[in-house]
Design an enzyme around this catalytic site. Structure first.
Site, PDB file in Angstrom:
ATOM      1  N   HIS A 117      35.095  42.972  43.406  1.00 36.07           N
ATOM      2  CA  HIS A 117      34.401  43.754  44.297  1.00 36.07           C
ATOM      3  C   HIS A 117      35.541  45.296  44.190  1.00 36.07           C
ATOM      4  CE1 HIS A 117      31.164  41.178  44.237  1.00 36.07           C
ATOM      5  NE2 HIS A 117      31.602  40.360  45.120  1.00 36.07           N
ATOM      6  N   HIS A 137      33.776  30.678  48.910  1.00 34.10           N
ATOM      7  CA  HIS A 137      32.726  31.452  49.112  1.00 34.10           C
ATOM      8  C   HIS A 137      32.169  31.380  51.021  1.00 34.10           C
ATOM      9  CE1 HIS A 137      29.171  33.455  47.640  1.00 34.10           C
ATOM     10  NE2 HIS A 137      29.244  33.291  46.483  1.00 34.10           N
ATOM     11  N   GLU A 159      36.669  23.661  43.768  1.00 31.98           N
ATOM     12  CA  GLU A 159      36.861  23.701  45.129  1.00 31.98           C
ATOM     13  C   GLU A 159      35.207  23.457  46.107  1.00 31.98           C
ATOM     14  OE1 GLU A 159      38.010  28.271  44.178  1.00 31.98           O
ATOM     15  OE2 GLU A 159      36.588  28.868  45.782  1.00 31.98           O
ATOM     16  N   GLU A 201      37.812  33.077  37.412  1.00 28.41           N
ATOM     17  CA  GLU A 201      36.473  32.041  38.052  1.00 28.41           C
ATOM     18  C   GLU A 201      35.934  32.291  36.070  1.00 28.41           C
ATOM     19  OE1 GLU A 201      33.489  33.107  40.946  1.00 28.41           O
ATOM     20  OE2 GLU A 201      35.516  33.061  41.844  1.00 28.41           O
ATOM     21  N   ARG A 243      30.340  42.229  34.642  1.00 29.93           N
ATOM     22  CA  ARG A 243      29.217  43.340  35.938  1.00 29.93           C
ATOM     23  C   ARG A 243      30.589  43.960  36.698  1.00 29.93           C
ATOM     24  NH1 ARG A 243      25.447  39.741  39.756  1.00 29.93           N
ATOM     25  NH2 ARG A 243      25.041  38.530  37.820  1.00 29.93           N
ATOM     26  N   ASN A 270      40.249  37.084  45.987  1.00 28.94           N
ATOM     27  CA  ASN A 270      38.810  37.698  44.957  1.00 28.94           C
ATOM     28  C   ASN A 270      38.826  39.384  44.741  1.00 28.94           C
ATOM     29  OD1 ASN A 270      37.288  38.236  43.595  1.00 28.94           O
ATOM     30  ND2 ASN A 270      36.068  35.930  43.486  1.00 28.94           N
ATOM     31  N   ARG A 299      32.326  37.770  34.206  1.00 26.47           N
ATOM     32  CA  ARG A 299      31.026  37.470  34.091  1.00 26.47           C
ATOM     33  C   ARG A 299      30.312  37.095  32.697  1.00 26.47           C
ATOM     34  NH1 ARG A 299      27.129  36.050  37.889  1.00 26.47           N
ATOM     35  NH2 ARG A 299      27.767  35.879  39.832  1.00 26.47           N
ATOM     36  N   HIS A 348      36.391  36.446  38.312  1.00 24.35           N
ATOM     37  CA  HIS A 348      36.137  36.063  38.045  1.00 24.35           C
ATOM     38  C   HIS A 348      35.371  37.057  36.407  1.00 24.35           C
ATOM     39  CE1 HIS A 348      31.464  33.887  38.622  1.00 24.35           C
ATOM     40  NE2 HIS A 348      31.368  33.943  36.962  1.00 24.35           N
TER      41      HIS A 348
HETATM   42  N1  PXP Z   1      35.037  30.836  44.809  1.00 23.13           N
HETATM   43  C1  PXP Z   1      34.411  31.035  44.355  1.00 23.13           C
HETATM   44  C2  PXP Z   1      33.884  29.877  43.124  1.00 23.13           C
HETATM   45  C3  PXP Z   1      32.887  31.973  43.590  1.00 23.13           C
HETATM   46  O1  PXP Z   1      32.070  31.903  42.928  1.00 23.13           O
HETATM   47  C4  PXP Z   1      33.283  32.959  44.873  1.00 23.13           C
HETATM   48  C5  PXP Z   1      32.386  33.974  44.790  1.00 23.13           C
HETATM   49  O2  PXP Z   1      32.902  35.142  43.915  1.00 23.13           O
HETATM   50  C6  PXP Z   1      34.001  33.147  45.497  1.00 23.13           C
HETATM   51  C7  PXP Z   1      35.282  32.187  45.707  1.00 23.13           C
HETATM   52  C8  PXP Z   1      35.041  34.402  46.797  1.00 23.13           C
HETATM   53  O3  PXP Z   1      33.004  34.201  47.692  1.00 23.13           O
HETATM   54  P1  PXP Z   1      33.843  35.774  48.891  1.00 23.13           P
HETATM   55  O4  PXP Z   1      33.671  36.505  47.558  1.00 23.13           O
HETATM   56  O5  PXP Z   1      32.043  35.462  49.334  1.00 23.13           O
HETATM   57  O6  PXP Z   1      34.315  35.399  49.632  1.00 23.13           O
END
Ligand code: PXP
Length: 261
Positions: free
Chosen positions: A14, A198, A155, A74, A53, A11, A49, A47
């Site tokens: 960030h 997550h 998931e 996402e 953001r 992901n 959003r 993702h």
């Molecule tokens: N899976 C989903 C559905 C999420 O919302 C997130 C966070 O955006 C992640 C995985 C990844 O989580 P993390 O950034 O805590 O590894």
């Protein structure tokens, strides 16, 4: 027992968070995605959003056009996001709940309460050939509802397990782990493909990779954080190694069981 391979989805939200802190083009999430793939990632998750953001519409367009691996979008189950998914046609879409005030996705999708809203969203995504997963807590009612929604995958939200471990709440961590294991088995038994994500780090990714039902992990924050210290390619490589170790544990357990039989 044949042990199925396990995919690593990175992901990159960030990386975009960091870029947006200054408003310029650097660091570029597409560059990070390419690097992650070279280092061993199987797919990229982003993702989009409602408040944009981190990831932007342009990021999604560039990732789809220029990335050589599957993109997992996402998305919240809103008309706007559904329209974007249908227009951009990513390989996969993970449907998540979304609140403007949250720092990150806080809970799983309420697939029971929101069942009627989700029916057409899932159906349209599936009809468009997009591999849909539903981000849910490992609860029986939710897993059964996900199956009735005809999503091909779920998931499992493993954030509460990871948080309980990190905070030393061992009884809670144990209960969460049992729920993940039972939930993964139930989901697989219902024919669902099972992913998890997550809050994962190297240790928790290794542990969860030893569950045979889990075939994909989606990991972001920890890896982008580690990248500050060791570089993104190294953090992805170490994650891949941790997952391979988990799969090896699974193989050993399976052959020990076969030896006993
Ligand atoms: N899976 C989903 C559905 C999420 O919302 C997130 C966070 O955006 C992640 C995985 C990844 O989580 P993390 O950034 O805590 O590894």
């Amino acid at each position: 027992m044949t042990v199925p391979p396990i995919r690593l989805g990175i992901n990159i939200d960030h990386v975009a968070t960091l870029r947006n802190a200054r408003g310029g083009p650097h660091p570029d999430p597409l560059r990070a995605a390419r690097l992650a793939v070279e280092a061993g990632a199987d797919n990229i998750t982003a993702h989009l959003r409602e408040d944009r953001r981190h990831i932007t519409d342009e990021d999604i367009a560039r990732l789809i056009a220029e990335l050589d691996c599957p993109l997992n979008l996402e998305m919240a189950a809103t008309p706007e996001m559904l329209a974007i998914a249908l227009k951009t046609a990513p390989h996969a879409a993970c449907v998540v709940p979304e609140k403007r005030t949250e720092r990150t996705t806080e809970g799983g999708l309420d697939v029971v309460g929101q069942f009627d809203t989700l029916v057409p969203v899932v159906a349209k995504l599936v009809d468009a050939g997009i591999h849909v997963s539903l981000f849910i807590a490992p609860e029986r009612r939710k897993i059964e509802a996900a199956s009735r929604l005809r999503a091909p995958a779920i998931e499992i939200h493993v954030g509460p397990w990871c948080a309980a471990l990190a905070e030393g709440r061992s009884d809670d961590a144990e209960a969460q782990w049992r729920a993940i294991k039972d939930g993964a088995r139930l989901a697989r038994g219902l024919g669902l493909e099972v992913h998890a994500g997550h809050g994962l780090n190297y240790a928790t990714a290794e542990t969860i990779s030893a569950l045979p039902e889990i075939v994909e992990l989606n990991i972001g924050h920890f890896l982008v954080g580690e990248a500050v210290f060791v570089g993104l390619d190294e953090s992805v490589r170490q994650m891949r190694t941790a997952m391979d170790k988990g799969r090896e544990t699974l193989r050993q357990r399976a052959s020990a069981r076969a030896g006993l039989a």
